[in-house]
Design a protein around this motif. Structure first.
Motif, short mmCIF file in Angstrom:
data_model
loop_
_atom_site.label_atom_id
_atom_site.label_comp_id
_atom_site.label_asym_id
_atom_site.label_seq_id
_atom_site.Cartn_x
_atom_site.Cartn_y
_atom_site.Cartn_z
N ALA A 78 0.82 -1.21 0.00
CA ALA A 78 0.00 0.00 0.00
C ALA A 78 0.86 1.26 0.00
N LEU A 79 1.98 1.22 0.71
CA LEU A 79 2.74 2.45 0.92
C LEU A 79 3.86 2.69 -0.10
N LYS A 80 4.21 1.67 -0.87
CA LYS A 80 5.33 1.87 -1.81
C LYS A 80 4.87 2.67 -3.02
N ASP A 81 3.57 2.63 -3.29
CA ASP A 81 3.04 3.35 -4.44
C ASP A 81 2.50 4.71 -3.98
N PRO A 82 3.03 5.80 -4.52
CA PRO A 82 2.65 7.14 -4.02
C PRO A 82 1.13 7.39 -4.08
N GLU A 83 0.49 6.89 -5.13
CA GLU A 83 -0.94 7.13 -5.28
C GLU A 83 -1.73 6.41 -4.17
N ARG A 84 -1.37 5.14 -4.01
CA ARG A 84 -2.08 4.35 -2.99
C ARG A 84 -1.76 4.89 -1.60
N LYS A 85 -0.54 5.33 -1.45
CA LYS A 85 -0.13 5.87 -0.15
C LYS A 85 -0.93 7.15 0.17
N ALA A 86 -1.08 8.00 -0.85
CA ALA A 86 -1.83 9.24 -0.65
C ALA A 86 -3.27 8.94 -0.26
N ALA A 87 -3.82 7.92 -0.94
CA ALA A 87 -5.20 7.54 -0.64
C ALA A 87 -5.31 7.01 0.78
N TYR A 88 -4.32 6.20 1.17
CA TYR A 88 -4.32 5.63 2.52
C TYR A 88 -4.19 6.73 3.57
N ASP A 89 -3.31 7.68 3.29
CA ASP A 89 -3.08 8.75 4.25
C ASP A 89 -4.34 9.57 4.46
N ARG A 90 -5.11 9.71 3.42
CA ARG A 90 -6.31 10.53 3.55
C ARG A 90 -7.47 9.75 4.15
N PHE A 91 -7.59 8.48 3.77
CA PHE A 91 -8.80 7.76 4.14
C PHE A 91 -8.56 6.51 4.97
N GLY A 92 -7.32 6.22 5.27
CA GLY A 92 -7.02 5.03 6.06
C GLY A 92 -7.37 3.77 5.30
N HIS A 93 -7.68 2.71 6.03
CA HIS A 93 -7.94 1.42 5.38
C HIS A 93 -9.15 1.49 4.46
N ALA A 94 -10.03 2.44 4.75
CA ALA A 94 -11.23 2.58 3.91
C ALA A 94 -10.86 2.81 2.45
N ALA A 95 -9.65 3.34 2.22
CA ALA A 95 -9.21 3.64 0.85
C ALA A 95 -9.17 2.39 -0.02
N PHE A 96 -8.98 1.23 0.60
CA PHE A 96 -8.83 0.01 -0.21
C PHE A 96 -9.98 -0.96 -0.03
N GLU A 97 -11.03 -0.48 0.63
CA GLU A 97 -12.17 -1.36 0.81
C GLU A 97 -13.14 -1.19 -0.32
N GLY A 98 -13.92 -2.25 -0.54
CA GLY A 98 -14.82 -2.30 -1.70
C GLY A 98 -15.69 -1.08 -1.87
N GLY A 99 -16.14 -0.50 -0.76
CA GLY A 99 -17.08 0.61 -0.85
C GLY A 99 -16.50 1.87 -1.46
N MET A 100 -15.19 1.95 -1.52
CA MET A 100 -14.59 3.20 -1.98
C MET A 100 -15.02 3.54 -3.39
N GLY A 101 -15.52 4.71 -3.54
CA GLY A 101 -15.83 5.17 -4.89
C GLY A 101 -17.09 4.54 -5.41
N GLY A 102 -17.30 3.27 -5.13
CA GLY A 102 -18.51 2.63 -5.61
C GLY A 102 -19.69 2.95 -4.72
N GLY A 103 -19.46 3.59 -3.62
CA GLY A 103 -20.52 3.86 -2.65
C GLY A 103 -21.38 5.03 -3.06
N ALA A 104 -22.03 5.61 -2.07
CA ALA A 104 -22.97 6.69 -2.34
C ALA A 104 -22.33 7.78 -3.18
N GLY A 105 -23.05 8.24 -4.13
CA GLY A 105 -22.59 9.42 -4.85
C GLY A 105 -21.78 9.12 -6.08
N ALA A 106 -20.92 8.15 -6.01
CA ALA A 106 -20.06 7.94 -7.18
C ALA A 106 -20.85 7.28 -8.30
N ARG A 107 -20.39 7.49 -9.50
CA ARG A 107 -21.06 6.88 -10.64
C ARG A 107 -20.04 6.71 -11.75
#
Ligand code: ZN
Ligand code: ZN
Length: 385
Positions: A56-85
């Motif tokens: 998760a942390l070796k890739d800058p993009e994934r790391k940035a996502a993790y830093d902002r959203f924690g583990h939620a960044a890599f869980e299924g609901g991300m982006g596919g949840g409310a609001g996203a389309r």
């Protein structure tokens, strides 16, 4: 069991450099390697944990996502949840979608001075434009109309007021880059500037992403809009409603809504710009003797038209100002009627008698017509002979 923080797993501080993370991973991975820890399930679990954290942390993009959203960044609901389309930007998704341009940053950015400060706010994106197809009748195009339409698109999340942070809390300055959106690093002889991996160049991070919009600051909604369709619209007319498109991302301005007009075909009138054309049936006696007829007009009324004596089928007559209004002012076009002389059918014996008498008189009175009929007759006689 709660998932452990990735930094904690690797034993590095938040904001550690890529090198520090790599070193820490190598050290841990060696210690916990299954070859060294045979039959030690505890070590095996930790080994997996360490690998997952490093992935998760070796890739800058994934790391940035993790830093902002924690583990939620890599869980299924991300982006596919409310609001996203589809096509929209979920949180984190925006980071992954921009992975390609970031590759270019890495390859060329260092040598070309990067995108500098401009990159720091690039993700405050304008919302997408929306299209709405609206079909109107020719009568509606003539008068213009007020119409309520329902548009589906994203709006600023009401829970967080579009900030993406729980309870509308203000995003805080990114600790890694002190809000600059970029970090400096020594690379050989050079000092290079890179997009901050923690905040992805935004200079701000959201501590607790809003649950209603998963941190995107936007939710999908149906909205009713009252639209003023001006008189004179045509098929292909576009009406722009500024700011009624999708909400912007992270404080970006909203897009626009475009209404594409299609005017349905009419059962009587054909339209050519501001002109209207129609065919009007006229009885044979009226066409021959002249007289008044009434024709329907697009405003729902009727107009009296004087038919001159001796009018032929196909004769065109103009009704000034009875056409369509010009879209941008300038009055109305004209209406054109084309006369269609009707041959009488289902005649009574009296009518037939009168027509025969009429025909006989016509031949006597009209030498031209007489000579035409006699030439047709002689043609057939010759064919028989
Ligand atoms: Zn930062
Ligand atoms: Zn929200």
């Amino acid at each position: 069991m709660a998932k452990r923080d990735y930094y904690e797993v690797l034993g590095v501080a938040r904001g550690a450099s890529a090198d520090e993370i790599k070193k820490a991973y190598r050290k841990k991975a060696k210690e916990l390697h299954p070859d060294r820890n045979k039959d030690d399930p505890e070590a095996e679990t930790q080994f997996k944990e360490v690998n997952e954290a490093y992935d998760a942390l070796k890739d800058p993009e994934r790391k940035a996502a993790y830093d902002r959203f924690g583990h939620a960044a890599f869980e299924g609901g991300m982006g596919g949840g409310a609001g996203a389309r589809p096509g929209g930007f979920g949180p984190g998704q925006g980071d992954f979608a921009s992975a390609f341009s970031d590759v270019f940053d890495d390859l060329f950015g260092d040598f070309m001075g990067g995108r500098g400060g401009a990159g720091a706010r690039q993700r405050a994106a304008r919302g997408a434009d929306l299209r709405y197809n609206l079909r109107v009748t020719l009568e509606e195009a003539y008068t213009g109309l007020q119409k309520t339409i329902t548009v589906r698109g994203s709006v600023a999340c009401p829970s967080c007021e579009g900030t993406g942070a729980e309870g509308g809390a203000e995003p805080v300055s990114c600790p890694t880059c002190s809000g600059m959106g970029k970090v400096r690093a020594q690379q050989g002889f050079f000092t290079v500037e890179r997009t901050c991996p923690t905040c992805g160049g935004l200079g701000q991070i959201i501590k607790n992403p809003c649950t209603a919009c998963a941190g995107s600051g936007r939710v999908e909604r149906e909205r009713a809009l009252s639209v003023n369709i001006p008189a004179g619209v045509e098929t292909g007319t576009r009406i722009r409603l500024a700011g009624e498109g999708d909400a912007g991302m992270r404080g970006g301005p909203p897009g626009d809504l475009y209404i594409f007009i299609e005017v349905s075909p009419h059962h009587i009138f054909e339209r050519d710009g501001t002109e209207l054309h129609c065919r009007v049936p006229v009885s044979m006696p009226t066409a021959a003797l002249g007289g008044d007829i009434e024709v329907p007009t697009i405003d729902g009324g009727r107009s009296r038209v004087k038919i001159p004596a001796g009018s032929q089928s196909g004769r065109q007559m103009r009704l000034r100002g009875k056409g369509m209004p010009a879209l941008r002012g300038g009055g109305h076009g004209d209406m054109f009627i084309e006369l269609a002389v009707e041959t009488p059918v289902n005649l009574t014996s009296r009518q037939k008698e009168l027509l025969r008498e009429f025909e006989a008189l016509s031949e006597d009175n009209n030498p031209e017509s007489k000579s035409f009929f006699s030439s047709v007759k002689s043609f057939w006689d010759n064919m028989k002979g």
